[in-house]
Design an enzyme around this catalytic site. Structure first.
Site, mmCIF file in Angstrom:
data_model
loop_
_atom_site.group_PDB
_atom_site.id
_atom_site.type_symbol
_atom_site.label_atom_id
_atom_site.label_comp_id
_atom_site.label_asym_id
_atom_site.label_seq_id
_atom_site.Cartn_x
_atom_site.Cartn_y
_atom_site.Cartn_z
ATOM 1 N N ASP A 97 0.863 -1.175 0.000
ATOM 2 C CA ASP A 97 0.000 0.000 0.000
ATOM 3 C C ASP A 97 0.899 1.224 0.000
ATOM 4 O OD1 ASP A 97 -2.038 1.788 0.203
ATOM 5 O OD2 ASP A 97 -2.762 1.103 2.143
ATOM 6 N N ASP A 281 -7.767 -7.343 1.927
ATOM 7 C CA ASP A 281 -6.780 -7.339 2.997
ATOM 8 C C ASP A 281 -7.371 -6.621 4.201
ATOM 9 O OD1 ASP A 281 -5.096 -4.577 3.743
ATOM 10 O OD2 ASP A 281 -6.235 -4.454 1.884
ATOM 11 N N CYS A 319 -12.787 -26.058 11.634
ATOM 12 C CA CYS A 319 -11.531 -25.427 11.231
ATOM 13 C C CYS A 319 -10.390 -26.440 11.281
ATOM 14 C CB CYS A 319 -11.218 -24.241 12.133
ATOM 15 S SG CYS A 319 -9.722 -23.340 11.660
ATOM 16 N N CYS A 321 -7.069 -25.420 11.129
ATOM 17 C CA CYS A 321 -5.814 -24.721 11.426
ATOM 18 C C CYS A 321 -5.065 -25.425 12.551
ATOM 19 C CB CYS A 321 -6.076 -23.265 11.778
ATOM 20 S SG CYS A 321 -6.672 -22.973 13.465
ATOM 21 N N CYS A 324 -6.768 -25.010 16.053
ATOM 22 C CA CYS A 324 -7.978 -25.809 16.306
ATOM 23 C C CYS A 324 -7.684 -27.303 16.350
ATOM 24 C CB CYS A 324 -9.027 -25.499 15.246
ATOM 25 S SG CYS A 324 -9.771 -23.859 15.435
ATOM 26 N N HIS A 350 -5.248 -18.642 13.959
ATOM 27 C CA HIS A 350 -6.583 -19.147 13.616
ATOM 28 C C HIS A 350 -7.366 -18.132 12.793
ATOM 29 C CE1 HIS A 350 -10.716 -20.572 13.941
ATOM 30 N NE2 HIS A 350 -11.015 -19.361 14.396
#
Length: 402
Positions: A97, A281, A319, A321, A324, A350
């Site tokens: 950015d 984003d 989930c 991840c 988790c 997560h």
């Protein structure tokens, strides 16, 4: 009219379902399957996570910020050390950015004129100045694959005259950004990433006419690899944001990626995909993680709440991840209330995974033709959970294409 240079940049739309589409955006550091969520690494780090974490969760492209890196450690230093990819040990695509939002948010510390913005560093108070040309040099030195123009970002609910002034100035600065970008590409060698893509930014506040005018002027310049949509999620109502996306979708070419800047709450990602957005984003997932808040399919939960003290389940039952798969809500609550930094890292991991996986699911359902039913059911479940906690309003019904 400007012609597009040769690859490595290309965008291919592979599947469409209404205005939602799944595609592939090719960059010098690899392809990005869209729609995709880009984790934010403002200071060349996604807070609490390392590149291995990001690769493991399927993150494809990350974002860094020219304003913050210019101030610390300095874009010249990053360039001397080989550019952002080498500096932060991330081998995938990066977007920077321009810092326009950050500069214009320094109320009382900056002065705007036609040439640029003078401001004082929020770190040490030193006097600084950004112009279209200086920002292009900063982003060139940082070496991201995609760089954003320097734009004027007004407050979210600015009146039409204020929004018009900012939009028109952004267009004038865009022309200067492009001229400097092309000069640097021709003359500035070697650079960390020799071929970069410059994205323009559609501005205009919540005013449909200004957004159309901005988009049409940008498209009329020709030759862009993609388009940013800025100035949203800055205080306006969600209905206004979704309305702007409806307007912009009807104005931008469908054969280039659209990037909705700074938007990353789950419901906004799904609503954005419904309206033809490809890239997103936001700092929200790691910011929430550092405050003990976790994303689930049934809305956000606050792990500081005593109700999770003895909960043996994962943050989200579906989930996959690393958090988790291994840890319970009870354990994570213990870490948060004990101010253990592991808890903030695990919840941040997560949350970023949740948004990356959400966009992967959107891609899959667009490809197999079930996106409409999936997105409606997903939003109904998520927003019901949010509403039960008093967090959000009901979902906005998509507008017809304009």
């Amino acid at each position: 009219m400007h012609s597009l240079p040769a690859p490595p940049f290309a965008f291919q739309v592979e599947h469409e379902r209404g205005r939602a589409r799944a595609g592939t955006f090719a960059t010098p550091h690899g392809a990005v399957r869209t729609p995709a969520f880009m984790a934010v690494g403002t200071l060349a780090t996604v807070k609490g996570l390392d590149p291995d974490d990001l690769h493991a969760m399927g993150a494809q492209m990350i974002l860094a910020n020219a304003y913050h890196l210019h101030l610390r450690p300095g874009d010249a230093l990053v360039r001397r050390l080989g550019g952002l990819h080498r500096f932060m040990a991330w081998d995938g695509p990066i977007l920077t950015d321009s810092g326009g939002f950050q500069v214009f948010s320094l109320e009382g510390l900056r002065t705007i004129d036609e040439d640029g913005v003078s401001f004082r560093s929020h770190i040490d108070g030193s006097a600084r100045r950004f112009t279209a040309e200086s920002v292009m040099a900063i982003e060139r030195g940082l070496g991201a694959d995609v760089i954003m123009q320097f734009d004027h970002v007004p407050p979210g609910q600015s009146a039409e005259p204020v929004a018009r002034d900012a939009m028109e100035r952004s267009l004038r600065w865009l022309a200067r950004c492009r001229a400097e970008f092309e000069r640097l590409r021709a003359e500035d060698a070697p650079a960390p990433t020799p071929e970069q893509a410059l994205f323009p930014i559609v501005q205009g506040g919540i005013h449909a006419g200004l957004r159309r005018e901005s988009a049409r002027a940008i498209v009329g310049m020709g030759g862009w690899h993609g388009y940013g949509v800025g100035g949203l999620s800055v205080g306006e109502a969600k209905a206004d944001m979704y309305g702007v996306l409806d307007v912009v979708d009807g104005e931008l070419p469908r054969d280039r990626p659209r990037y909705l800047m700074g938007v990353g709450y789950p419901e906004d990602l799904v609503e954005g995909v419904r309206r033809g957005v490809d890239l997103f984003d936001c700092v929200a997932p790691t910011r929430m993680g550092r405050n003990g808040a976790a994303l689930t399919q049934d809305g956000r939960i606050n792990l500081r709440n005593a109700r999770w003290r003895e909960d043996p389940g994962p943050l989200d039952a579906d989930c996959t991840c690393a958090t988790c798969r291994r840890f319970t809500r009870a354990y994570l609550r213990h870490l948060v209330t004990a101010d253990e930094m592991l808890g903030l890292r695990l919840i941040s991991l997560h949350n970023v995974h949740f948004l990356v996986a959400l966009m992967a699911r959107a891609r899959a359902t667009i490809a197999d033709g079930t996106f409409d039913a999936w997105s409606a059911a997903w939003l109904e479940r998520y927003l019901a959970g949010e509403a039960a906690r008093g967090a959000v309003a009901k979902p906005v019904t998509p507008h017809p294409k304009r």
